[in-house]
Design a protein around this motif. Structure first.
Motif, PDB file in Angstrom:
ATOM      1  N   ASP A 155       3.154 -17.599 -18.107  1.00 54.68           N
ATOM      2  CA  ASP A 155       4.410 -18.324 -18.250  1.00 54.68           C
ATOM      3  C   ASP A 155       4.124 -19.746 -18.729  1.00 54.68           C
ATOM      4  O   ASP A 155       3.396 -20.495 -18.055  1.00 54.68           O
ATOM      5  CB  ASP A 155       5.139 -18.358 -16.899  1.00 54.68           C
ATOM      6  N   PRO A 156       4.657 -20.153 -19.889  1.00 58.84           N
ATOM      7  CA  PRO A 156       4.338 -21.480 -20.439  1.00 58.84           C
ATOM      8  C   PRO A 156       4.692 -22.629 -19.506  1.00 58.84           C
ATOM      9  O   PRO A 156       3.935 -23.610 -19.413  1.00 58.84           O
ATOM     10  CB  PRO A 156       5.169 -21.533 -21.734  1.00 58.84           C
ATOM     11  N   ALA A 157       5.827 -22.520 -18.805  1.00 57.31           N
ATOM     12  CA  ALA A 157       6.234 -23.607 -17.907  1.00 57.31           C
ATOM     13  C   ALA A 157       5.269 -23.722 -16.725  1.00 57.31           C
ATOM     14  O   ALA A 157       4.916 -24.827 -16.299  1.00 57.31           O
ATOM     15  CB  ALA A 157       7.663 -23.373 -17.407  1.00 57.31           C
ATOM     16  N   LEU A 186       2.117 -22.753 -16.730  1.00 59.71           N
ATOM     17  CA  LEU A 186       0.858 -23.262 -17.265  1.00 59.71           C
ATOM     18  C   LEU A 186       0.927 -24.771 -17.470  1.00 59.71           C
ATOM     19  O   LEU A 186      -0.022 -25.498 -17.145  1.00 59.71           O
ATOM     20  CB  LEU A 186       0.526 -22.568 -18.579  1.00 59.71           C
ATOM     21  N   GLN A 187       2.037 -25.257 -17.993  1.00 63.68           N
ATOM     22  CA  GLN A 187       2.192 -26.696 -18.211  1.00 63.68           C
ATOM     23  C   GLN A 187       2.129 -27.456 -16.887  1.00 63.68           C
ATOM     24  O   GLN A 187       1.466 -28.503 -16.782  1.00 63.68           O
ATOM     25  CB  GLN A 187       3.517 -26.987 -18.919  1.00 63.68           C
ATOM     26  N   ALA A 188       2.803 -26.919 -15.868  1.00 63.44           N
ATOM     27  CA  ALA A 188       2.773 -27.575 -14.554  1.00 63.44           C
ATOM     28  C   ALA A 188       1.358 -27.583 -13.990  1.00 63.44           C
ATOM     29  O   ALA A 188       0.903 -28.592 -13.423  1.00 63.44           O
ATOM     30  CB  ALA A 188       3.725 -26.868 -13.596  1.00 63.44           C
ATOM     31  N   ALA A 189       0.641 -26.472 -14.156  1.00 63.38           N
ATOM     32  CA  ALA A 189      -0.725 -26.399 -13.645  1.00 63.38           C
ATOM     33  C   ALA A 189      -1.642 -27.363 -14.389  1.00 63.38           C
ATOM     34  O   ALA A 189      -2.520 -27.992 -13.790  1.00 63.38           O
ATOM     35  CB  ALA A 189      -1.242 -24.963 -13.755  1.00 63.38           C
ATOM     36  N   ARG A 190      -1.450 -27.490 -15.688  1.00 64.05           N
ATOM     37  CA  ARG A 190      -2.261 -28.433 -16.459  1.00 64.05           C
ATOM     38  C   ARG A 190      -1.984 -29.867 -16.004  1.00 64.05           C
ATOM     39  O   ARG A 190      -2.906 -30.686 -15.902  1.00 64.05           O
ATOM     40  CB  ARG A 190      -1.982 -28.282 -17.955  1.00 64.05           C
ATOM     41  N   ARG A 191      -0.729 -30.191 -15.743  1.00 62.19           N
ATOM     42  CA  ARG A 191      -0.397 -31.526 -15.241  1.00 62.19           C
ATOM     43  C   ARG A 191      -1.083 -31.788 -13.907  1.00 62.19           C
ATOM     44  O   ARG A 191      -1.600 -32.883 -13.666  1.00 62.19           O
ATOM     45  CB  ARG A 191       1.115 -31.661 -15.101  1.00 62.19           C
ATOM     46  N   LEU A 228      -3.309 -16.773 -12.607  1.00 65.00           N
ATOM     47  CA  LEU A 228      -3.742 -16.868 -13.994  1.00 65.00           C
ATOM     48  C   LEU A 228      -3.465 -18.243 -14.595  1.00 65.00           C
ATOM     49  O   LEU A 228      -4.330 -18.842 -15.246  1.00 65.00           O
ATOM     50  CB  LEU A 228      -3.067 -15.776 -14.821  1.00 65.00           C
ATOM     51  N   ALA A 229      -2.262 -18.758 -14.404  1.00 65.47           N
ATOM     52  CA  ALA A 229      -1.916 -20.057 -14.988  1.00 65.47           C
ATOM     53  C   ALA A 229      -2.800 -21.166 -14.434  1.00 65.47           C
ATOM     54  O   ALA A 229      -3.246 -22.058 -15.170  1.00 65.47           O
ATOM     55  CB  ALA A 229      -0.438 -20.378 -14.724  1.00 65.47           C
ATOM     56  N   ILE A 230      -3.073 -21.114 -13.139  1.00 65.54           N
ATOM     57  CA  ILE A 230      -3.900 -22.140 -12.509  1.00 65.54           C
ATOM     58  C   ILE A 230      -5.330 -22.075 -13.021  1.00 65.54           C
ATOM     59  O   ILE A 230      -5.951 -23.111 -13.318  1.00 65.54           O
ATOM     60  CB  ILE A 230      -3.854 -21.994 -10.981  1.00 65.54           C
TER      61      ILE A 230
END
Length: 252
Positions: free
Chosen positions: A206-208, A210-215, A178-180
């Protein structure tokens, strides 16, 4: 621009013939359409025929109504997209092949180390290289919230009929996370004109992570948009610099 397929329309039927199918794109599309259509027949094209004989494989499917999304999405379009993706991600991913995110992370690492330049693009490239040297990207390799991933969230693959959205182009589809998937959507170059903040808040991610995936996806886009990158000539001058600033903000 490299085309992976040819589209032929005959009445209410579409045939997609694959020019490049080294990753089994025709099988990914056929399988995804079968699995999704069985549960959500209004959401995706109906799979009609898979042809694997002859020079090139093809998938024949029903034609869907609607116009491709583009530009700044309206409130109604965002609501429609949220509903459509929510339906897609509610379908069991059983029987769908996984997406090889280990290979994707390796591709981004290799891409980010293969160019030297100057200015804000080089600054963003170095910041991304430093981040990729850590373990955060590797933690994305194994899916957590497992779903059927569309994997190609170009807005043109979401058809809006004024009321609802339907989804096309599943040649990259697979078992994903989902985050990816959310990160891939909001960091896509086609999505930049829309504010996705409220949209993202509707998904239990998970916000962390999601942030890693966005990066990760923003770094991937830097490798495409930087000078001499494969997407640099298809975008207006200054796009790489604007993206570099976006990436630096994500990495800060």
């Amino acid at each position: 621009m490299t085309h992976t397929h040819r589209i032929d329309v005959s009445g209410e039927v579409v045939t997609k013939t694959y020019v490049d199918w080294g990753r089994g794109e025709h099988l990914r599309e056929w399988t995804a359409l079968q699995v999704i259509h069985a549960e959500k027949p209004h959401l995706v094209p109906a799979p009609i025929e898979l042809v694997q004989t002859g020079a090139r494989p093809s998938v024949t499917m029903s034609k869907l109504p609607g116009e491709p999304l583009s530009g700044t999405l309206t409130t109604e379009q965002l609501q429609g997209l949220r509903a459509a993706l929510g339906e897609l991600w509610s379908v069991s991913p059983a029987g769908v092949e996984p997406v090889d995110y280990e290979a994707f992370v390796d591709r981004v690492r290799q891409g980010i180390s293969s160019w030297t330049g100057s200015g804000v693009v080089a600054e963003a490239q170095q910041a991304a290289a430093d981040w990729l040297a850590g373990s955060a990207a590797d933690e994305l390799i194994k899916p957590v919230a497992i779903i059927i991933g569309h994997v190609d969230p170009n807005l043109a693959n979401y058809l809006w009929d004024g009321t609802r959205i339907r989804i096309i182009d599943f040649e990259d589809a697979g078992r994903s996370d989902l985050a990816i998937e959310l990160a891939n959507l909001v960091e896509h170059i086609a999505s930049r004109a829309t504010d996705w903040t409220g949209f993202l808040e509707h998904f239990p991610v998970d916000p962390a992570r999601l942030q890693a995936a966005r990066r990760l996806y923003a770094t991937f886009w830097l490798t495409l948009l930087r000078p001499d990158g494969p997407s640099s000539r298809r975008n207006p001058p200054g796009t790489a610099e604007l993206h570099a600033k976006r990436l630096l903000n994500l990495l800060s």
